[in-house]
Design a protein around this motif. Structure first.
Motif, PDB file in Angstrom:
ATOM      1  N   ALA A 118       0.833  -1.208   0.000  1.00 43.11           N
ATOM      2  CA  ALA A 118       0.000   0.000   0.000  1.00 43.11           C
ATOM      3  C   ALA A 118       0.866   1.256   0.000  1.00 43.11           C
ATOM      4  N   GLU A 119       1.990   1.226   0.736  1.00 41.07           N
ATOM      5  CA  GLU A 119       2.895   2.372   0.747  1.00 41.07           C
ATOM      6  C   GLU A 119       3.531   2.573  -0.630  1.00 41.07           C
ATOM      7  N   ALA A 120       3.892   1.462  -1.299  1.00 39.02           N
ATOM      8  CA  ALA A 120       4.468   1.577  -2.645  1.00 39.02           C
ATOM      9  C   ALA A 120       3.440   2.133  -3.625  1.00 39.02           C
ATOM     10  N   PHE A 121       2.189   1.699  -3.518  1.00 37.00           N
ATOM     11  CA  PHE A 121       1.150   2.216  -4.407  1.00 37.00           C
ATOM     12  C   PHE A 121       0.907   3.699  -4.156  1.00 37.00           C
ATOM     13  N   ARG A 122       1.025   4.120  -2.871  1.00 37.95           N
ATOM     14  CA  ARG A 122       0.836   5.543  -2.553  1.00 37.95           C
ATOM     15  C   ARG A 122       1.913   6.393  -3.224  1.00 37.95           C
ATOM     16  N   ARG A 123       3.131   5.829  -3.340  1.00 36.64           N
ATOM     17  CA  ARG A 123       4.205   6.565  -4.009  1.00 36.64           C
ATOM     18  C   ARG A 123       4.104   6.483  -5.523  1.00 36.64           C
ATOM     19  N   GLY A 124       3.135   5.729  -6.041  1.00 39.30           N
ATOM     20  CA  GLY A 124       2.982   5.603  -7.485  1.00 39.30           C
ATOM     21  C   GLY A 124       3.764   4.467  -8.095  1.00 39.30           C
ATOM     22  N   GLU A 125       4.342   3.568  -7.280  1.00 39.32           N
ATOM     23  CA  GLU A 125       5.106   2.433  -7.797  1.00 39.32           C
ATOM     24  C   GLU A 125       4.150   1.257  -8.041  1.00 39.32           C
ATOM     25  N   PHE A 126       3.421   1.334  -9.137  1.00 43.94           N
ATOM     26  CA  PHE A 126       2.422   0.307  -9.418  1.00 43.94           C
ATOM     27  C   PHE A 126       3.026  -0.959  -9.999  1.00 43.94           C
ATOM     28  N   SER A 127       4.337  -0.970 -10.241  1.00 41.63           N
ATOM     29  CA  SER A 127       4.993  -2.205 -10.666  1.00 41.63           C
ATOM     30  C   SER A 127       5.282  -3.127  -9.478  1.00 41.63           C
ATOM     31  N   HIS A 128       5.135  -2.601  -8.262  1.00 42.46           N
ATOM     32  CA  HIS A 128       5.349  -3.415  -7.061  1.00 42.46           C
ATOM     33  C   HIS A 128       4.256  -4.470  -6.949  1.00 42.46           C
ATOM     34  N   ARG A 129       4.632  -5.684  -6.538  1.00 44.09           N
ATOM     35  CA  ARG A 129       3.673  -6.763  -6.357  1.00 44.09           C
ATOM     36  C   ARG A 129       3.789  -7.308  -4.942  1.00 44.09           C
ATOM     37  N   VAL A 130       2.628  -7.525  -4.323  1.00 38.91           N
ATOM     38  CA  VAL A 130       2.576  -8.073  -2.975  1.00 38.91           C
ATOM     39  C   VAL A 130       2.704  -9.584  -3.054  1.00 38.91           C
ATOM     40  N   PRO A 131       3.644 -10.208  -2.354  1.00 36.60           N
ATOM     41  CA  PRO A 131       3.777 -11.671  -2.411  1.00 36.60           C
ATOM     42  C   PRO A 131       2.573 -12.359  -1.774  1.00 36.60           C
ATOM     43  N   VAL A 132       2.084 -13.408  -2.431  1.00 33.10           N
ATOM     44  CA  VAL A 132       0.959 -14.202  -1.919  1.00 33.10           C
ATOM     45  C   VAL A 132       1.548 -15.374  -1.147  1.00 33.10           C
ATOM     46  N   VAL A 133       1.530 -15.290   0.189  1.00 37.23           N
ATOM     47  CA  VAL A 133       2.173 -16.297   1.039  1.00 37.23           C
ATOM     48  C   VAL A 133       1.227 -17.453   1.313  1.00 37.23           C
ATOM     49  N   HIS A 134      -0.002 -17.155   1.725  1.00 42.74           N
ATOM     50  CA  HIS A 134      -0.991 -18.181   2.055  1.00 42.74           C
ATOM     51  C   HIS A 134      -2.196 -18.045   1.128  1.00 42.74           C
ATOM     52  N   GLY A 135      -2.949 -19.115   1.042  1.00 41.45           N
ATOM     53  CA  GLY A 135      -4.158 -19.089   0.221  1.00 41.45           C
ATOM     54  C   GLY A 135      -5.402 -18.735   1.012  1.00 41.45           C
ATOM     55  N   ASP A 136      -5.259 -17.986   2.095  1.00 39.08           N
ATOM     56  CA  ASP A 136      -6.409 -17.622   2.928  1.00 39.08           C
ATOM     57  C   ASP A 136      -6.950 -16.262   2.507  1.00 39.08           C
ATOM     58  N   GLU A 137      -7.712 -15.634   3.420  1.00 40.07           N
ATOM     59  CA  GLU A 137      -8.302 -14.338   3.093  1.00 40.07           C
ATOM     60  C   GLU A 137      -7.239 -13.276   2.820  1.00 40.07           C
ATOM     61  N   ILE A 138      -6.112 -13.329   3.555  1.00 45.45           N
ATOM     62  CA  ILE A 138      -5.044 -12.353   3.317  1.00 45.45           C
ATOM     63  C   ILE A 138      -4.408 -12.586   1.947  1.00 45.45           C
ATOM     64  N   GLY A 139      -4.231 -13.854   1.559  1.00 45.27           N
ATOM     65  CA  GLY A 139      -3.711 -14.144   0.228  1.00 45.27           C
ATOM     66  C   GLY A 139      -4.641 -13.674  -0.870  1.00 45.27           C
ATOM     67  N   ASP A 140      -5.955 -13.856  -0.648  1.00 46.47           N
ATOM     68  CA  ASP A 140      -6.916 -13.361  -1.621  1.00 46.47           C
ATOM     69  C   ASP A 140      -6.861 -11.836  -1.723  1.00 46.47           C
ATOM     70  N   LEU A 141      -6.689 -11.170  -0.576  1.00 43.52           N
ATOM     71  CA  LEU A 141      -6.566  -9.716  -0.588  1.00 43.52           C
ATOM     72  C   LEU A 141      -5.294  -9.280  -1.318  1.00 43.52           C
ATOM     73  N   ALA A 142      -4.195 -10.019  -1.127  1.00 40.44           N
ATOM     74  CA  ALA A 142      -2.944  -9.688  -1.823  1.00 40.44           C
ATOM     75  C   ALA A 142      -3.110  -9.823  -3.334  1.00 40.44           C
ATOM     76  N   MET A 143      -3.804 -10.886  -3.779  1.00 42.35           N
ATOM     77  CA  MET A 143      -4.043 -11.044  -5.215  1.00 42.35           C
ATOM     78  C   MET A 143      -4.894  -9.904  -5.760  1.00 42.35           C
ATOM     79  N   ARG A 144      -5.880  -9.473  -4.980  1.00 39.29           N
ATOM     80  CA  ARG A 144      -6.704  -8.340  -5.425  1.00 39.29           C
ATOM     81  C   ARG A 144      -5.884  -7.050  -5.459  1.00 39.29           C
ATOM     82  N   PHE A 145      -4.955  -6.879  -4.499  1.00 35.19           N
ATOM     83  CA  PHE A 145      -4.048  -5.726  -4.520  1.00 35.19           C
ATOM     84  C   PHE A 145      -3.243  -5.710  -5.811  1.00 35.19           C
ATOM     85  N   ASN A 146      -2.669  -6.865  -6.146  1.00 36.85           N
ATOM     86  CA  ASN A 146      -1.840  -6.946  -7.348  1.00 36.85           C
ATOM     87  C   ASN A 146      -2.664  -6.688  -8.613  1.00 36.85           C
TER      88      ASN A 146
END
Length: 361
Positions: A118-146
């Motif tokens: 979220a901090e990288a996106f705030r700076r405009g670095e949209f090439s940043h990708r959040v690593p998907v560690v688990h397949g739970d709700e947080i992983g689903d949120l990370a995929m939606r972030f990406n």
């Protein structure tokens, strides 16, 4: 050969037995199929619930707390039967609690990666990708972030390509219009027309430059540059230059730094109150770099507008007059030039006046 008169009875009896046997086999086969279906449904349901538990953060947290409560209860129960129970029960409880804390910390560790994303996106670095560690709700949120970052990047790339194409296409008819305007007889109308065309040319140039600088450091052409020499080029009536001796030579884009200096000085001259003093252009050492500061002695900027200065096409209400000139891209270009050089344009009100500074390293 003569058949026995009762042969047909034996045949009928045999056929009835065969029919019953077939019906019994069909029932057995149907019962087996039903039991297999029941077992299969139960197996699928177990796997589904197991997968849901495995990939559900809430279910896993509940499981950790249940195990913690069970183990703690066993430790406390066994400690009652020993006279020295508390001596080993307390360390055991602390150990179990520490293990539970480690497991929970591992479960929620991806939240830190989401915060960094979220901090990288705030700076405009949209090439940043959040690593998907688990397949739970947080992983689903990370995929939606990406996916959101990819969509925003595609939208910005399309906007940039469209703006560049329109700006390039406008330059040719604008050049022809200026040539036709110069053929008009001299007078106020001709001067006004040439001035309007010049403003349109400057606007298109600023738009193109802002889109080029949007790619950051890759848009620069770096070379050894003497900031003091560039600052002396901006000295004119109403500008006072202050240079600290012994400033280092830096790797900068000469043309972009000239653009930044010109915009900051012209902006300060436009809003300066000459009765209070001349615009101050200062260069001073800042660590291994150089800090450039431009200050005027005008009325400053409303406090609520400071955060929005440097945004494209933004001007404070006090500057929204035709006599002031500009379209709100000058400070935006200065901000982009500073960020492309890994710096930051800092703007603040001073008493009296307004000050803008950039640190180059």
């Amino acid at each position: 050969m003569r058949h026995h008169p009762y042969d047909h009875r034996w045949r009928e009896h045999w056929e009835r037995k065969q029919k019953k046997r077939m019906q019994r086999m069909k029932r057995m086969r149907r019962d087996q199929l039903y039991r297999w279906r029941v077992h299969h449904r139960w197996h699928q349901r177990w796997h589904r619930h197991h997968a849901r538990f495995k990939y559900s953060l809430g279910a896993r947290l509940i499981g950790v707390f249940l195990v913690l409560a069970l183990v703690s209860s066993v430790i406390l129960w066994n400690s009652r039967e020993s006279s020295y129970g508390l001596l080993w029960a307390v360390p055991a409880l602390l150990l179990v609690t520490g293990c539970a804390f480690g497991v929970i910390r591992h479960m929620v560790q991806p939240l830190h990666a989401l915060a960094l994303g979220a901090e990288a996106f705030r700076r405009g670095e949209f090439s940043h990708r959040v690593p998907v560690v688990h397949g739970d709700e947080i992983g689903d949120l990370a995929m939606r972030f990406n996916q959101m970052a990819a969509d925003i990047q595609a939208m910005l790339d399309g906007k940039r390509a469209l703006l560049l194409a329109i700006s390039h296409e406008l330059r040719s008819p604008l050049t022809r219009a200026r040539l036709h305007a110069e053929m008009v007889g001299e007078g106020p109308s001709r001067d006004a027309l040439l001035d309007e065309l010049a403003q349109m040319r400057d606007l298109i140039t600023a738009l193109l430059e802002s889109e080029r600088l949007g790619s950051g450091h890759s848009a620069l052409q770096l070379s050894d540059c003497d900031l003091a020499e560039l600052a002396r080029e901006q000295v004119g009536p109403g500008v006072e230059l202050q240079i600290e001796p012994g400033l280092p030579t830096l790797k900068l884009d000469r043309l972009r730094v000239q653009l930044l200096l010109r915009n900051l000085v012209h902006n300060a001259l436009r809003h300066n109150d000459a009765s209070r003093g001349a615009v101050q252009l200062r260069l001073a050492r800042a660590g291994e770099g150089v800090r450039l500061t431009v200050r005027d002695f005008g009325l400053g900027v409303p406090a609520e507008s400071l955060r929005q200065l440097g945004q494209p096409f933004y001007r404070p209400d006090a500057a929204r007059t035709r006599g002031e000139g500009g379209v709100g891209l000058g400070l935006c270009l200065c901000r982009l030039v500073a960020e492309a050089h890994a710096g930051r344009l800092e703007m603040r009100n001073v008493e009296p006046g307004f000050e803008a500074s950039v640190r180059f390293s």
